[in-house]
Design a protein around this motif. Structure first.
Motif, PDB file in Angstrom:
ATOM      1  N   UNK A 119       0.871  -1.026   0.056  1.00  0.00           N
ATOM      2  CA  UNK A 119      -0.050  -0.011   0.186  1.00  0.00           C
ATOM      3  C   UNK A 119       0.769   1.224  -0.043  1.00  0.00           C
ATOM      4  N   UNK A 120       1.825   1.463   0.755  1.00  0.00           N
ATOM      5  CA  UNK A 120       2.729   2.608   0.958  1.00  0.00           C
ATOM      6  C   UNK A 120       3.390   2.545  -0.428  1.00  0.00           C
ATOM      7  N   UNK A 121       3.975   1.625  -0.943  1.00  0.00           N
ATOM      8  CA  UNK A 121       4.551   1.582  -2.599  1.00  0.00           C
ATOM      9  C   UNK A 121       3.665   2.194  -3.368  1.00  0.00           C
ATOM     10  N   UNK A 122       2.366   1.762  -3.514  1.00  0.00           N
ATOM     11  CA  UNK A 122       1.224   2.144  -4.477  1.00  0.00           C
ATOM     12  C   UNK A 122       0.965   3.580  -4.234  1.00  0.00           C
ATOM     13  N   UNK A 123       1.050   3.996  -3.040  1.00  0.00           N
ATOM     14  CA  UNK A 123       0.574   5.407  -2.625  1.00  0.00           C
ATOM     15  C   UNK A 123       1.763   6.122  -3.039  1.00  0.00           C
ATOM     16  N   UNK A 124       2.968   5.811  -2.889  1.00  0.00           N
ATOM     17  CA  UNK A 124       4.241   6.577  -3.323  1.00  0.00           C
ATOM     18  C   UNK A 124       4.101   7.019  -5.045  1.00  0.00           C
ATOM     19  N   UNK A 125       3.663   5.515  -5.560  1.00  0.00           N
ATOM     20  CA  UNK A 125       3.779   5.689  -7.007  1.00  0.00           C
ATOM     21  C   UNK A 125       2.503   6.672  -7.389  1.00  0.00           C
ATOM     22  N   UNK A 126       1.369   6.684  -6.548  1.00  0.00           N
ATOM     23  CA  UNK A 126       0.377   7.537  -6.755  1.00  0.00           C
ATOM     24  C   UNK A 126       0.788   9.271  -6.796  1.00  0.00           C
ATOM     25  N   UNK A 127       1.510   9.385  -5.683  1.00  0.00           N
ATOM     26  CA  UNK A 127       2.087  10.888  -5.644  1.00  0.00           C
ATOM     27  C   UNK A 127       2.985  11.211  -6.679  1.00  0.00           C
ATOM     28  N   UNK A 128       3.826  10.220  -7.002  1.00  0.00           N
ATOM     29  CA  UNK A 128       4.558  10.558  -8.245  1.00  0.00           C
ATOM     30  C   UNK A 128       4.095  10.886  -9.595  1.00  0.00           C
ATOM     31  N   UNK A 129       2.747  10.180  -9.662  1.00  0.00           N
ATOM     32  CA  UNK A 129       2.030  10.397 -10.983  1.00  0.00           C
ATOM     33  C   UNK A 129       1.355  11.603 -10.807  1.00  0.00           C
ATOM     34  N   UNK A 130       0.685  11.984  -9.638  1.00  0.00           N
ATOM     35  CA  UNK A 130      -0.363  13.082  -9.626  1.00  0.00           C
ATOM     36  C   UNK A 130       0.347  14.554  -8.808  1.00  0.00           C
ATOM     37  N   UNK A 131       1.536  14.133  -8.320  1.00  0.00           N
ATOM     38  CA  UNK A 131       2.024  15.475  -7.515  1.00  0.00           C
ATOM     39  C   UNK A 131       1.314  15.942  -6.386  1.00  0.00           C
ATOM     40  N   UNK A 132       0.028  15.188  -6.002  1.00  0.00           N
ATOM     41  CA  UNK A 132      -0.979  15.376  -4.905  1.00  0.00           C
ATOM     42  C   UNK A 132      -0.320  15.300  -3.632  1.00  0.00           C
ATOM     43  N   UNK A 134      -1.537  15.161  -0.343  1.00  0.00           N
ATOM     44  CA  UNK A 134      -1.985  14.334   0.146  1.00  0.00           C
ATOM     45  C   UNK A 134      -1.736  12.879   0.158  1.00  0.00           C
ATOM     46  N   UNK A 135      -1.249  12.483  -0.961  1.00  0.00           N
ATOM     47  CA  UNK A 135      -0.773  11.251  -1.466  1.00  0.00           C
ATOM     48  C   UNK A 135       0.725  10.916  -0.715  1.00  0.00           C
ATOM     49  N   UNK A 136       1.467  12.008  -0.609  1.00  0.00           N
ATOM     50  CA  UNK A 136       2.839  11.832  -0.164  1.00  0.00           C
ATOM     51  C   UNK A 136       2.585  11.965   1.417  1.00  0.00           C
ATOM     52  N   UNK A 137       1.635  12.587   1.903  1.00  0.00           N
ATOM     53  CA  UNK A 137       1.344  12.495   3.468  1.00  0.00           C
ATOM     54  C   UNK A 137       0.979  10.992   3.828  1.00  0.00           C
ATOM     55  N   UNK A 138       0.193  10.585   3.097  1.00  0.00           N
ATOM     56  CA  UNK A 138      -0.365   9.242   3.462  1.00  0.00           C
ATOM     57  C   UNK A 138       0.773   8.130   3.558  1.00  0.00           C
ATOM     58  N   UNK A 194       8.539  16.084   1.132  1.00  0.00           N
ATOM     59  CA  UNK A 194       8.474  17.048   2.289  1.00  0.00           C
ATOM     60  C   UNK A 194       8.966  15.851   3.551  1.00  0.00           C
ATOM     61  N   UNK A 195       9.204  14.827   3.331  1.00  0.00           N
ATOM     62  CA  UNK A 195       9.762  13.900   4.451  1.00  0.00           C
ATOM     63  C   UNK A 195      10.720  14.804   5.309  1.00  0.00           C
ATOM     64  N   UNK A 196      10.433  14.708   6.492  1.00  0.00           N
ATOM     65  CA  UNK A 196      11.484  15.306   7.532  1.00  0.00           C
ATOM     66  C   UNK A 196      12.968  14.392   7.627  1.00  0.00           C
ATOM     67  N   UNK A 197      14.081  15.079   8.071  1.00  0.00           N
ATOM     68  CA  UNK A 197      15.369  14.461   8.107  1.00  0.00           C
ATOM     69  C   UNK A 197      15.098  13.506   9.685  1.00  0.00           C
TER      70      UNK A 197
END
Length: 383
Positions: A119-132, A134-138, A194-197
């Motif tokens: 799920x986290x990989x799918x969501x990362x791919x979704x963020x990469x595709x959309x730039x949204x 909210x998906x990065x945050x998920x 925007x993932x923190x260090x």
């Protein structure tokens, strides 16, 4: 020369010698430091490429642009990503102990970590595709949730193989790491997730714990266990920018490849395990390891032992033809997503026919290896 000048000259030589020794020590320390992305001469890579776990900045840019531009084939493959997301709930809690069983025995926590790694990989791919964002945050929430809460693995019952946690960790950790690579390094129109260090450091500690306490302890079974562990260590090494971890996994793969796959391509696991799945675990792990190395500038796993991975997939084609003497595959047997990655490199007729059986490929039914490879790899050559 008077005594004063002689003494000063000697002092200068001693100081210079000490300085040169310290410089040499510093260079040696830097060359072995886990934060430096250099590897030794056993592989051809010079520095780690990020993102570098099955996907690159260029490959993710390409597939996203194709979907956003209306490409029908890529859109159908991307649908596998959104279908998986829509059929799974985002977790709100994360168990400290993951309880695992052997031979298919399961528990809620085992199901969750497998599901979440996909799920986290799918969501990362979704963020990469959309730039949204909210998906990065998920995706970040899942990565942080496991990193901050996971403590250990536990055994389901007395019949569970004591080493089962080592295998489970080898299967699921690369999924988290692949997502983490995208979230940490990929940029959509110049914008990062925007993932923190601090969170990255916590995640690094999590995967280090899993590596040290489980993956590194996998037994020598001469089968998919060893292939999975090698691939997992390569993935972890890339994220950690660790030369030693990556090289350990790389060497493990190179050593076990000709042990698990015979010179003629035969995989004994088909007959030993009496199913159409376990030998595909090995093929998938080897294919993913080879692709990780290729992205890092080294094709030698793909070409090792006279293209042995390709010969293994030739054997898989025979298994689906039911001509191996071990007829455990049928036309309806699952085709694991490593097939797409291998086809992207070898382009053989056997791999073409295998991938077309069930294209577009999503994730394995048991969520053991990250999927969606038709979306990320079909027709994406050299990126």
């Amino acid at each position: 020369m008077n005594k004063t000048k002689s003494w000063l000259l000697c002092l200068g030589l001693v100081t210079l010698t000490a300085f040169l020794i310290e410089c040499k020590k510093s260079v040696a320390a830097d060359s072995g430091n886990n934060q430096v992305g250099n590897v030794n001469t056993s592989s051809t890579q010079v520095a780690f490429v990020h993102p570098g776990l099955l996907n690159t900045q260029a490959s993710l840019d390409l597939v996203a642009s194709q979907v956003n531009g209306g490409d029908a084939d890529r859109t159908a493959a991307y649908q596998k990503v959104t279908d998986f997301i829509n059929s799974h709930q985002y977790p709100t809690s994360f168990p400290a102990t993951v309880v695992v069983g052997s031979n298919g025995a399961t528990s809620p926590s085992k199901n969750q970590i497998r599901n979440d790694s996909e799920l986290v990989y799918a969501t990362a791919l979704r963020w990469a595709k959309t730039g949204n964002s909210a998906y990065a945050a998920q995706a970040i929430a899942i990565l942080n949730g496991w990193a901050k809460n996971f403590k250990n693995y536990g055994l389901l019952d007395s019949s569970t193989n004591p080493n089962q946690p080592d295998l489970e960790a080898s299967w699921t950790t690369p999924g988290f790491v692949a997502a983490a690579e995208i979230i940490r390094y990929y940029k959509v129109n110049g914008q990062s997730a925007g993932w923190s260090e601090a969170d990255i450091a916590q995640f690094s500690a999590f995967i280090t714990l899993v590596k040290d306490n489980y993956i590194n302890k996998i037994p020598q079974y001469n089968n998919n266990w060893d292939a999975s562990a090698g691939y997992a260590k390569m993935a972890i090494g890339i994220f950690l920018n660790s030369t030693s971890v990556y090289q350990n996994g790389y060497d493990f793969i190179k050593t076990n490849l000709p042990i698990v796959i015979n010179a003629d391509g035969t995989l004994p696991e088909l007959c030993v395990r009496k199913d159409c799945v376990h030998y595909q675990y090995s093929l998938t792990a080897f294919a993913y390891a080879a692709e990780l190395a290729r992205i890092q500038g080294d094709n030698s796993i793909w070409t090792a032992n006279s293209n042995l991975i390709s010969k293994g997939y030739d054997f898989m084609r025979k298994a689906y033809n039911r001509t191996t003497g071990c007829d455990y595959c049928t036309i309806n047997s699952p085709v694991f997503p490593g097939t797409e990655v291998a086809y992207n490199y070898y382009k053989t007729a056997n791999l073409k026919s295998l991938r077309e059986m069930q294209t577009p490929l999503g994730v394995p039914n048991d969520n053991t290896f990250l999927g969606f490879t038709t979306y990320t790899h079909f027709g994406v050559a050299g990126l």
